[in-house]
Enzyme design. Sequence first.
Site, PDB file in Angstrom:
ATOM      1  CB  CYS A  35      -0.241  -2.341  13.580  1.00  0.00           C
ATOM      2  SG  CYS A  35       0.393  -2.018  11.924  1.00  0.00           S
TER       3      CYS A  35
ATOM      4  N   GLY B 213       5.191  -2.157   7.233  1.00  0.00           N
ATOM      5  CA  GLY B 213       6.548  -2.623   7.507  1.00  0.00           C
ATOM      6  C   GLY B 213       7.328  -1.766   8.472  1.00  0.00           C
ATOM      7  CD  GLU B 214      10.731  -0.574  12.327  1.00  0.00           C
ATOM      8  OE1 GLU B 214       9.702  -0.202  12.919  1.00  0.00           O
ATOM      9  OE2 GLU B 214      11.672   0.207  12.075  1.00  0.00           O
TER      10      GLU B 214
ATOM     11  CB  CYS C  91       5.044  -5.481   9.853  1.00  0.00           C
ATOM     12  SG  CYS C  91       6.218  -4.810  11.060  1.00  0.00           S
TER      13      CYS C  91
ATOM     14  CG  ASN D  38      -7.764   5.072  12.235  1.00  0.00           C
ATOM     15  OD1 ASN D  38      -8.944   5.398  12.191  1.00  0.00           O
ATOM     16  ND2 ASN D  38      -6.795   5.762  11.701  1.00  0.00           N
TER      17      ASN D  38
ATOM     18  CB  SER E 200       7.469   6.186  11.414  1.00  0.00           C
ATOM     19  OG  SER E 200       6.854   5.739  12.590  1.00  0.00           O
TER      20      SER E 200
ATOM     21  CB  SER F 195       5.684   3.833  16.739  1.00  0.00           C
ATOM     22  OG  SER F 195       5.497   4.281  15.424  1.00  0.00           O
ATOM     23  CG  LEU F 196       6.734   6.252  23.596  1.00  0.00           C
ATOM     24  CD1 LEU F 196       8.105   5.592  23.658  1.00  0.00           C
ATOM     25  CD2 LEU F 196       6.786   7.610  24.307  1.00  0.00           C
TER      26      LEU F 196
ATOM     27  CD  GLU G 199      -2.688  -0.803   2.660  1.00  0.00           C
ATOM     28  OE1 GLU G 199      -3.233  -1.812   3.112  1.00  0.00           O
ATOM     29  OE2 GLU G 199      -2.727   0.305   3.235  1.00  0.00           O
TER      30      GLU G 199
ATOM     31  CB  CYS H 148      -0.917   1.053   9.231  1.00  0.00           C
ATOM     32  SG  CYS H 148      -0.279   2.704   9.476  1.00  0.00           S
TER      33      CYS H 148
HETATM   34  N1  SAH Z   1       6.766   0.266  11.545  1.00  0.00           N
HETATM   35  C1  SAH Z   1       6.889   1.661  11.686  1.00  0.00           C
HETATM   36  C2  SAH Z   1       6.226   2.443  10.570  1.00  0.00           C
HETATM   37  C3  SAH Z   1       4.931   1.945  10.071  1.00  0.00           C
HETATM   38  S1  SAH Z   1       3.573   2.108  11.182  1.00  0.00           S
HETATM   39  C4  SAH Z   1       6.354   2.102  13.024  1.00  0.00           C
HETATM   40  O1  SAH Z   1       5.774   1.294  13.726  1.00  0.00           O
HETATM   41  O2  SAH Z   1       6.571   3.252  13.355  1.00  0.00           O
HETATM   42  C5  SAH Z   1       3.231   3.840  11.039  1.00  0.00           C
HETATM   43  C6  SAH Z   1       2.421   4.426  12.194  1.00  0.00           C
HETATM   44  O3  SAH Z   1       1.064   3.988  12.142  1.00  0.00           O
HETATM   45  C7  SAH Z   1       2.969   3.999  13.542  1.00  0.00           C
HETATM   46  O4  SAH Z   1       3.090   5.092  14.420  1.00  0.00           O
HETATM   47  C8  SAH Z   1       1.920   3.037  13.983  1.00  0.00           C
HETATM   48  O5  SAH Z   1       1.963   2.890  15.342  1.00  0.00           O
HETATM   49  C9  SAH Z   1       0.646   3.655  13.446  1.00  0.00           C
HETATM   50  N2  SAH Z   1      -0.513   2.769  13.462  1.00  0.00           N
HETATM   51  C10 SAH Z   1      -0.550   1.456  13.185  1.00  0.00           C
HETATM   52  N3  SAH Z   1      -1.801   0.964  13.375  1.00  0.00           N
HETATM   53  C11 SAH Z   1      -2.562   1.992  13.784  1.00  0.00           C
HETATM   54  C12 SAH Z   1      -3.949   2.114  14.159  1.00  0.00           C
HETATM   55  N4  SAH Z   1      -4.765   1.072  14.142  1.00  0.00           N
HETATM   56  N5  SAH Z   1      -4.393   3.340  14.548  1.00  0.00           N
HETATM   57  C13 SAH Z   1      -3.561   4.408  14.545  1.00  0.00           C
HETATM   58  N6  SAH Z   1      -2.255   4.353  14.216  1.00  0.00           N
HETATM   59  C14 SAH Z   1      -1.757   3.151  13.833  1.00  0.00           C
HETATM   60 FE1  SF4 Z   2       5.001  -3.213  12.147  1.00  0.00          FE
HETATM   61 FE2  SF4 Z   2       4.923  -0.560  12.671  1.00  0.00          FE
HETATM   62 FE3  SF4 Z   2       2.654  -2.010  12.431  1.00  0.00          FE
HETATM   63 FE4  SF4 Z   2       4.233  -2.370  14.546  1.00  0.00          FE
HETATM   64  S1  SF4 Z   2       3.129  -0.470  14.005  1.00  0.00           S
HETATM   65  S2  SF4 Z   2       3.261  -4.000  13.314  1.00  0.00           S
HETATM   66  S3  SF4 Z   2       6.235  -2.115  13.643  1.00  0.00           S
HETATM   67  S4  SF4 Z   2       4.141  -1.611  10.824  1.00  0.00           S
END
Ligand code: SAH
Ligand code: SF4
Length: 421
Positions: free
Chosen positions: A141, A220-221, A134, A351, A252, A275-276, A106, A394
């Site tokens: 996620c 992905g990471e 991922c 979300n 990120s 992503s904390l 995506e 995501c």
């Molecule tokens: N793997 C990396 C980058 C991809 S995720 C990471 O984790 O940072 C990108 C962002 O989308 C991250 O901050 C992740 O925590 C957020 N994200 C994933 N699922 C989500 C959801 N259901 N609602 C809101 N943010 C989400």
């Molecule tokens: Fe992977 Fe980032 Fe989603 Fe965590 S938030 S599963 S590291 S894509």
Amino acid sequence: MTADAKSSAVAKTPPRRPDIKSLTRDELLAQFKVWEAPQYRVDQLLAWLYDRRATGWESMSNLPKPLRELLAQTYGLGALALVTQQGAGDRTKKFLWRLEDGHLIETVLIPANPALYGDPSDRHTLCVSTQVGCAYGCQFCASGLQGWKRNLRPEEIVEQVLAVERWQGSRTAAPANEESGDPRQAGSADFPSAGSRISNPPTPGGADRLIDNLVIMGMGEPLANYEALMKALRILNASWGGKIGARKITLSTSGLAPQIRRLAEEPEQFRLALSLHGANDWVRNRLMPVNRKYPLAELMAALEYYREKKGRMITLEFILIAGVNDALEQARLLAVIARKLHARVNLIPYNQVEDFSWERPTEAKQEAFLKVLLDRQVMATLRREKGGDIDAACGQLRLKTERARKVTPHVSEGGTPRRPD
Ligand code: SAH
Ligand code: SF4
């Protein structure tokens, strides 16, 4: 299949030719030198690739035919195939692409939004993927739900930018058939200012680009695909390539501490977002398995190192999930972390993802959380868009599509994909 049969099947597969969009200008110069082709031909080729976004060798009319043939024999020239494109109410566009081996990824195009990662001059932000699936399995996620399949190659990361710009250009050039999903038949433009210029010959310097802000926040990471990502970002950043400023590129990560330190040593000034989602180990462990490997203390040390080395402000992302991490005590702990790191905070209401039973907190709770941060002089923003528009980046579109079509993603010879880290 027996081991022998399997190895002979593998042996019959011709080796992959490198894709031309995985190469830097220096690498191309070296190749052209070997071929005894003049150096200015490299710049002509690069203009075809990154300014005109060419998808065929034949179209490169100012390159001599023998050179085009040599290029075609030596390199691939892949382009992403569009599976579906969805536009949301706020004009966010989601693209689902099929890769050469059948996997789906995506990309999301987000109109200018200074409150996000860009600044007011930004035209469009593109959210790109770096892996198929991922491995990190965060408990909110969609990208992690079917595990990790493979890393994207540099050209597959670069192509996400080019393919979206190509799509936009063709929509402007040939209005017809809005929802066909076929970039060659696509319909009326709603990005007229940038898009209308894209189908014309480009101006040097990239002033005509649709996308001038990149966030590496798709599937992905990114830091688990470090080499390919850095190469792709260098190509996208280069004056001969994508022409997107390093400060307009935000990476990120879920918190791979060693790779954050490695990133600190790179010469480019890419932005970093972390992503904390939990302000202590207990909460973070519950949501993000990666925290067991790199707990907060280790992560904080890596982030401090990054900040000292780079002198750049980090962004902390914090999804708000009702009853999980939205207590005001979490906000107080988050404020301590943010102040220590001199970081800004992005609060993002969770979300909904079907497979998880979490919910986002009420707006009053979200505002109360924000207030704790602001009262402590932390630079913080709360994303107030209606849910689903942006964060569906995501992995949700891919997940839904694969489930609906019951697509079994192809796994290459060599067996089960494994965790990359
Ligand atoms: N793997 C990396 C980058 C991809 S995720 C990471 O984790 O940072 C990108 C962002 O989308 C991250 O901050 C992740 O925590 C957020 N994200 C994933 N699922 C989500 C959801 N259901 N609602 C809101 N943010 C989400
Ligand atoms: Fe992977 Fe980032 Fe989603 Fe965590 S938030 S599963 S590291 S894509």
